[in-house]
Enzyme design. Structure first.
Site, mmCIF file in Angstrom:
data_model
loop_
_atom_site.group_PDB
_atom_site.id
_atom_site.type_symbol
_atom_site.label_atom_id
_atom_site.label_comp_id
_atom_site.label_asym_id
_atom_site.label_seq_id
_atom_site.Cartn_x
_atom_site.Cartn_y
_atom_site.Cartn_z
ATOM 1 C CE1 TYR A 145 -3.773 2.372 0.469
ATOM 2 C CE2 TYR A 145 -2.589 3.221 2.369
ATOM 3 C CZ TYR A 145 -3.623 3.331 1.453
ATOM 4 O OH TYR A 145 -4.488 4.396 1.531
ATOM 5 C CG ASP A 240 5.611 4.037 0.892
ATOM 6 O OD1 ASP A 240 5.834 4.804 1.853
ATOM 7 O OD2 ASP A 240 4.461 3.780 0.471
ATOM 8 C CE LYS A 268 0.681 5.334 8.118
ATOM 9 N NZ LYS A 268 0.729 4.351 7.077
#
Ligand SMILES: *Cc1c(COP(=O)(O)O)cnc(C)c1O
Length: 433
Positions: A145, A240, A268
Site C-alpha cells: 500500500y 516507501d 506517520k
C-alpha cells in the site's frame, strides 16, 4: 462485558453524514465485524473510548505515535506553535529544521520536500520519478500500500485488501495499465517485468518491510536484487518508508538492510500525529521539482507550522534518548516472545512476524508468511474473533488481519506483560472456534 453503547450510538449518528461512518475505511471494523469504538482521549500507551473503557493501544494511529499518545514534548510544541500562527503560506525556519533532522537521520535523503500525507508523498515521488526518467511505467508489489493515489490502487494492501477491492472503481484503465505488479519477495517476477518493459519503467516502489498486508519482512537478497535491477535498467528505486521510517531504526529500513534507494517517502512518525508527509532523496533528482525544475508539486498547507513543530518534537525526543531504538527493539521482542509463548500454551498456531516495533500475529498453520498469497490464506475469521476477545480485555490491536500493530516507547514492561496475559486468555477463548 465492557459497555460500548455510546460508541454504537455515535457510529449510527456518524453513518448518517459520513460515508460508512468513518473518514478512513480501516477504522470501520469491516474486517473484524461489529462497529468501531469511538475514542475520547489518549495518554501514553492508552486510548479511552467514549464509554469510558481504557485500552492498551497497539494501533498507535496506524504508526505515527511512536512516543505514545499526548507526549509532553509534542503537545507543548504544538501549543506553542499554534500561538505563533497556524499557517502563513510563507517559509519558516522550522521547516528547514525538520528537513535537517530528516536528512540527518536518513543519509540517502539529501534534500526533502514536505507535504501533508503519505499519500501525497508517494504520488509526488512517482510524478518526479516519471518526469526525471521520462518514462511512464511503475512497478509495485502485490499487497503493498502506498496511499490512495490512482497508480497505487492496483493490487493494493491495507484497507484495499481488507475490504476486498484491490482494484478500485474510478481508477482508469490507462492508469492501471501504467502500473505493473510484481510479487513481494519474488525477484523473478520483477526480472520478467523488466525484461519485457525495462526501457519504459520509471521506478520500482516498495515497502522495504511490508506493513500493509500485515508485517512481511524482506527475504535475504530481495531488496539487494531490486537495487541491482533498477540500476541495470536506469529506473529509480523508491523506498516507501511512510510506515518504517524513523520506526524500525533511526535511518529506517534502508539502514537496517543497508540499501540506498534513490528516493524515499515518509509520513506517520515525522508528523507526531499531525498530517505530514515528505519525499526526498538524491539532490540531483529533487532539483527537478518546481520552483527549480519543471515538475510541478505544491501545497497550501505544506510544511504547516503545527505539523512541523510536532515532527521536530518527535525527532528531537528520539535523538535525546540514548539507545532509543534498542529500547524499542527490547520492548517489541518481549511482546512478540510473549505472543509466541501464548500461542504455544493455548495451542492456537500463529506465525508472529515482527520487524522492530511492527508486529502482526498471523492465524495460520503455515511455517512462515512471506508474501501476499501466504497472507490471504490466513484465518481472518479467527483473527476477528481474537480481536474482539482482546478488545473486551482492554487491549486494542489492528482491526484487521492484514495490518501491522505497533509498540510505542510509552509501553512499559508492566503493560506489555499485562497485554501478554490478555493475548493468552484471548487465544484460549478462540481455540477450536
Ligand atoms: C500509511 C501509508 C501510506 C499512506 O499514508 P497516508 O498518510 O495515510 O496518506 C503510504 N505508504 C505506506 C507504506 C503507508 O504505510
Amino acid at each position: 462485558m465492557n459497555s460500548m453503547e455510546k460508541s454504537a450510538q455515535a457510529f449510527t449518528r456518524a453513518a448518517r453524514v459520513i460515508p460508512g461512518g468513518v473518514n478512513s475505511p480501516v477504522r470501520s471494523f469491516k474486517n473484524v465485524g461489529g462497529t468501531p469504538v469511538f475514542i475520547h482521549s489518549a495518554k501514553g500507551p492508552y486510548v479511552t473510548d467514549i464509554d469510558g473503557n481504557r485500552y492498551i493501544d497497539y494501533v498507535g494511529s496506524w504508526g505515527p505515535m511512536i512516543l505514545g499518545h499526548t507526549s509532553e514534548a509534542v503537545v507543548e510544541a504544538v501549543q506553542k506553535a499554534a500561538r505563533r500562527g497556524t499557517s502563513f503560506g510563507a517559509p519558516t525556519e522550522d521547516e528547514t529544521e525538520l528537513a535537517e533532522l530528516i536528512t540527518r537521520f536518513v543519509p540517502s535523503v539529501e534534500t526533502v520536500r514536505l507535504v501533508n500525507s503519505g499519500t501525497e508523498a508517494t504520488m509526488s515521488a512517482l510524478r518526479l520519478a516519471r518526469g526525471y526518467t521520462q518514462r511512464d511505467l511503475l512497478v509495485k508489489f502485490q499487497g503493498s500500500y502506498h496511499g490512495h493515489g490512482d497508480s497505487f490502487l492496483i493490487a493494493a494492501g491495507s484497507g484495499a485488501a481488507t475490504l476486498g477491492v484491490p482494484d478500485s472503481p474510478g481508477v482508469t484503465k490507462a492508469t492501471a495499465s501504467d502500473t505493473l505488479v510484481a510479487m513481494y519477495n519474488d525477484l523473478d517476477t520483477v526480472w520478467s517485468l523488466f525484461k519485457k518493459h525495462g526501457g519504459n519503467i520509471a521506478a520500482v516502489i516498495v515497502e522495504p518491510v511490508s506493513g500493509n498486508m500485515g508485517v512481511v519482512p524482506p527475504e535475504k537478497g530481495f531488496l539487494e536484487g531490486l537495487r541491482a535491477i533498477t540500476e541495470q535498467y536506469g529506473a529509480l528505486l523508491i523506498f516507501d518508508e511512510v510506515m518504517t521510517g524513523f520506526r524500525i531504526a533511526r535511518g529506517g529500513a534502508q539502514q537496517l538492510y543497508h540499501i540506498k534507494p534513490d528516493m524515499t517517502t515518509f509520513g506517520k512518525v515525522i508528523g507526531g500525529g499531525l498530517p505530514v508527509g515528505a519525499y526526498g532523496g538524491k539532490r540531483e533528482i529533487l532539483e527537478k521539482i518546481s520552483p527549480n525544475g519543471p515538475i510541478y508539486q505544491a501545497g497550501t498547507l505544506s510544511g504547516n507550522p503545527l505539523a512541523t513543530a510536532a515532527g521536530i518534537a518527535v525527532l528531537r525526543t528520539i535523538e535525546s534518548i540514548e539507545n532509543f531504538y534498542e529500547i524499542m527493539e527490547e520492548k517489541s521482542a518481549r511482546l512478540c516472545d510473549g505472543i509466541n509463548a501464548a500461542s504455544y500454551e493455548s495451542e492456537v498456531p500463529l506465525v508472529v512476524n515482527r520487524v522492530g516495533s511492527m508486529i502482526t500475529p498471523f492465524f495460520t498453520d503455515a511455517q512462515r508468511i512471506k508474501d501476499y498469497g501466504d497472507v490471504i490464506a490466513c484465518d481472518k475469521e479467527k483473527y476477528a474473533a481474537f480481536f474482539h476477545q482482546l478488545l473486551q480485555r482492554g487491549v486494542y490491536i489492528a482491526p484487521s488481519q492484514f495490518e501491522a500493530s505497533f509498540v510505542s516507547y510509552a509501553h512499559t514492561d508492566e503493560q506489555i506483560h499485562r497485554s501478554i496475559d490478555q493475548f493468552r486468555s484471548a487465544l484460549k477463548a478462540v481455540r477450536g472456534k
